[in-house]
Each structure stands twice: as C-alpha cells, then as structure tokens.
Write an enzyme that holds these catalytic residues in place. Structure first.
Site, PDB file in Angstrom:
ATOM      1  N   LYS A  54     -37.953 -36.421 -19.441  1.00  0.00           N
ATOM      2  CA  LYS A  54     -38.796 -35.228 -19.331  1.00  0.00           C
ATOM      3  C   LYS A  54     -38.236 -34.104 -20.208  1.00  0.00           C
ATOM      4  O   LYS A  54     -38.983 -33.419 -20.911  1.00  0.00           O
ATOM      5  CB  LYS A  54     -38.866 -34.772 -17.861  1.00  0.00           C
ATOM      6  CG  LYS A  54     -39.666 -35.725 -16.975  1.00  0.00           C
ATOM      7  CD  LYS A  54     -39.572 -35.377 -15.482  1.00  0.00           C
ATOM      8  CE  LYS A  54     -40.296 -36.423 -14.637  1.00  0.00           C
ATOM      9  NZ  LYS A  54     -40.232 -36.161 -13.194  1.00  0.00           N
ATOM     10  N   GLN A  98     -36.678 -32.888  -9.043  1.00  0.00           N
ATOM     11  CA  GLN A  98     -36.845 -34.339  -9.124  1.00  0.00           C
ATOM     12  C   GLN A  98     -36.665 -34.954  -7.736  1.00  0.00           C
ATOM     13  O   GLN A  98     -35.723 -34.631  -7.015  1.00  0.00           O
ATOM     14  CB  GLN A  98     -35.833 -34.929 -10.120  1.00  0.00           C
ATOM     15  CG  GLN A  98     -35.982 -36.420 -10.383  1.00  0.00           C
ATOM     16  CD  GLN A  98     -37.305 -36.788 -11.049  1.00  0.00           C
ATOM     17  OE1 GLN A  98     -37.904 -36.001 -11.777  1.00  0.00           O
ATOM     18  NE2 GLN A  98     -37.774 -37.992 -10.799  1.00  0.00           N
ATOM     19  N   ASP A 121     -45.403 -29.634 -11.146  1.00  0.00           N
ATOM     20  CA  ASP A 121     -45.595 -30.986 -10.594  1.00  0.00           C
ATOM     21  C   ASP A 121     -46.851 -31.056  -9.721  1.00  0.00           C
ATOM     22  O   ASP A 121     -47.304 -32.135  -9.360  1.00  0.00           O
ATOM     23  CB  ASP A 121     -44.381 -31.352  -9.715  1.00  0.00           C
ATOM     24  CG  ASP A 121     -43.518 -32.439 -10.337  1.00  0.00           C
ATOM     25  OD1 ASP A 121     -44.048 -33.243 -11.127  1.00  0.00           O
ATOM     26  OD2 ASP A 121     -42.316 -32.471 -10.022  1.00  0.00           O
TER      27      ASP A 121
HETATM   28  N1  GUN Z   1     -40.071 -38.783  -8.452  1.00  0.00           N
HETATM   29  C1  GUN Z   1     -40.929 -39.778  -8.720  1.00  0.00           C
HETATM   30  N2  GUN Z   1     -42.037 -39.305  -9.343  1.00  0.00           N
HETATM   31  C2  GUN Z   1     -41.857 -37.972  -9.463  1.00  0.00           C
HETATM   32  C3  GUN Z   1     -42.649 -36.925 -10.015  1.00  0.00           C
HETATM   33  O1  GUN Z   1     -43.764 -37.116 -10.529  1.00  0.00           O
HETATM   34  N3  GUN Z   1     -42.107 -35.674  -9.937  1.00  0.00           N
HETATM   35  C4  GUN Z   1     -40.898 -35.433  -9.370  1.00  0.00           C
HETATM   36  N4  GUN Z   1     -40.460 -34.178  -9.331  1.00  0.00           N
HETATM   37  N5  GUN Z   1     -40.146 -36.381  -8.846  1.00  0.00           N
HETATM   38  C5  GUN Z   1     -40.624 -37.638  -8.897  1.00  0.00           C
END
Ligand code: GUN
Length: 302
Positions: A54, A98, A121
């Site tokens: 990311k 995350q 998110d």
């Molecule tokens: N863990 C698994 N998928 C995601 C996501 O789309 N965003 C975040 N912040 N954590 C995750």
C-alpha cells in the site's frame, strides 16, 4: 466457452495513472499533497506485506505515506491517542489501521475513532451508513475495486442476479450493498448456507470471498457467468490461489478474475484513490448539507 480474463493489474495501472494526474493537479492548483498515515500493530507477516504494498503504491503516484509501527503488546490507548493526533493534523488526509489487531484491542473502538472524513478504508459506521443509503463517502476498497473491474469490462449490473459467497464486514456485506445500489438482485451466502450450489448456479455475477481454496467448482457456476474471486489463500506448497477452481470454472464463465492479479491489486488502488479523494474534498469548499465535510469539526459537535 473459455472465459475472458479480467486483468486487475492492467485496470490498476490505468486507475493509478489517473491517480498520479489527480495528485499533480492538487499540487499545482491547491498546493496540497495527499498524505496517508498507516498504523500497524504486531508482526503478522501477511499484514506487513500488505502495508508495504500500500505504501509503495501511494508513493508511486505521489501520495505521501507514513508508517506508525507498534509492537504486538502495545497499549491500545497509545494507538487511540495517535489517531486523535492524526485526526487533528490538516496535513494528513487518510488514516488506515491494518487489520487484524492483537486481542487486547477492541477493533470497533479503534476504527470508530478515525474521523469519517479520513476513513479511507470506509470502515467507520458513518461511511457504512452512507453505503446503506447510497450516499457513500469512502467505499471499502476491495468491493469498490470489484465494482471498478465490472465497470471496466463493461458488465451491466442492473437487473442481474448477483450472488456473493462470504458475508464479512470488509467484503461480502459492502459488496452486496454496492451491487444493490446498482440495481442487481443480490443474495449473500455464508458458512451456514445450506446447499451453496443452489444459489451460486443462479448467479449472473458471482463474487466469492470465503477464504476456502477451490470452494467453487464448475458444476456450481451458470454458463456465461461473470466470476470474481476475492480469495487469497496460500497452499502448503506456497502457491497463492483463490476460492475458485480457476482452470475448471474458466471453461464455463464468460469473464473470470485470476488470483493473483485480479482483485488484489484493485484493493490497493482504491485505497490510494480514496486518499486522493479525501485530499480533494478537504481542500474544496465544504458542502453545506454535509456536517462531516470538514475534518476539523470534532465528532461530538456533530
Ligand atoms: N486487512 C485485510 N483487509 C484489509 C483492508 O482492506 N483494510 C485494512 N485496514 N486491513 C485489512
């Protein structure tokens, strides 16, 4: 029939190039550089890889990203205080925590501490509610990426039977809302669904996010269906596969996403797009009817 493969890497490249142009415009016209704060807690290796991807994708299009790294035994209050500071910092446009978080954390108290205007998110209740009523601010990145893939290959969603396998808060439920918003007829299946095949066989659009390798076999798929595989599973051999028997189902579907190289890159791309959107909105005149339009208004005053 042999399905056409939807190339998520190619669609991502196109959207990321649009993202780079949006960043350049923000810089030139408003002297604003979008910035993403990434919070990770603990040493889950998969999470660390996702976070690295990311941040690299952000930097590639000119979005600043900053990592806030906590040990697995971190005090949740420290993370909450950091979120407060990031909420108050006008130079930060997006905040991402995350998941998963270690067991001492209450996920919802963390996610709901992020100001909805920085919740790139799309996990805050305000943004979830926006999705329910069709006034989305930030759409959750994975289902948003799926919608972009469908749009890119010109799939008409209205009036189609869409079946989603997996009812998670991150993928299945928001996916259902987005498809419903575009007037699909939607069914959601999950681990307690009896006779999964009786639902999947009706799907014109089948989205699978169950985390079970090989769950969907050709007999469960309608001829000519569009099959979107959100699963990412590592086999004991180390190979990464989705939830769909790709080789079998591609003989029956009209379109199919591969794993890797389908939905995965789109999740990252839509996060970057949301972060830029946040910077665009923060630097534009606020909409009068939207109390969340300015991130500097404390939540308790709304
Ligand atoms: N863990 C698994 N998928 C995601 C996501 O789309 N965003 C975040 N912040 N954590 C995750």
């Amino acid at each position: 029939m042999s399905a056409r493969i939807i190339d998520g890497n190619a669609v991502s490249r196109k959207i990321r190039s649009d993202c780079a142009e949006r960043v350049a415009r923000l810089r030139a016209e408003r002297n604003v550089t979008p910035s993403l704060a990434v919070i990770i807690v603990g040493d889950d290796q998969a999470s660390r890889i996702y976070v690295r991807n990311k941040m690299k994708a952000a930097e590639d299009v000119g979005v600043i990203s900053r990592l806030h790294d906590f040990a697995a035994d971190a005090d949740p209050d420290l993370v909450l205080h950091l979120i407060d500071r990031l909420n108050d910092d006008p130079l930060v446009h997006g905040i991402l925590v995350q998941l998963p978080l270690p067991p001492q954390f209450n996920i919802y108290s963390v996610l709901h501490r992020i100001h909805p205007r920085k919740d790139v998110d799309g996990f805050h209740l305000y943004n979830v509610g926006g999705l329910v009523v069709g006034r989305t601010v930030f759409s959750p990145c994975t289902p948003y990426g799926v919608m972009k893939l469908l749009q890119h290959v010109g799939i008409e969603v209205a009036g189609q039977n869409a079946v989603i396998v997996g009812a998670s808060n991150i993928v299945g439920k928001p996916m259902a809302l987005m498809l419903m918003q575009q007037e699909a007829t939607v069914a959601i299946c999950h681990a307690r669904t009896r006779d999964l095949a009786q639902f999947t066989i009706l799907a014109d659009i089948l989205v699978v996010a169950a985390g079970v390798p090989g769950l969907i076999v050709p007999q469960m798929v309608k001829s000519g269906a569009v099959v979107i595989d959100v699963g990412i599973n590592r086999l004991p051999s180390g190979k990464i596969v989705g939830d769909v028997d790709f080789e079998g189902v591609r003989g029956k579907a009209s379109y199919i996403t591969p794993v890797p190289g389908g939905v995965g890159p789109m999740t990252v791309t839509m996060l970057i797009s949301n972060t830029i959107l946040s910077a665009e909105q923060a630097s534009a005149a606020p909409a009068l009817d939207d109390p969340f339009a300015r991130a500097d208004i404390p939540l308790e005053q709304i």
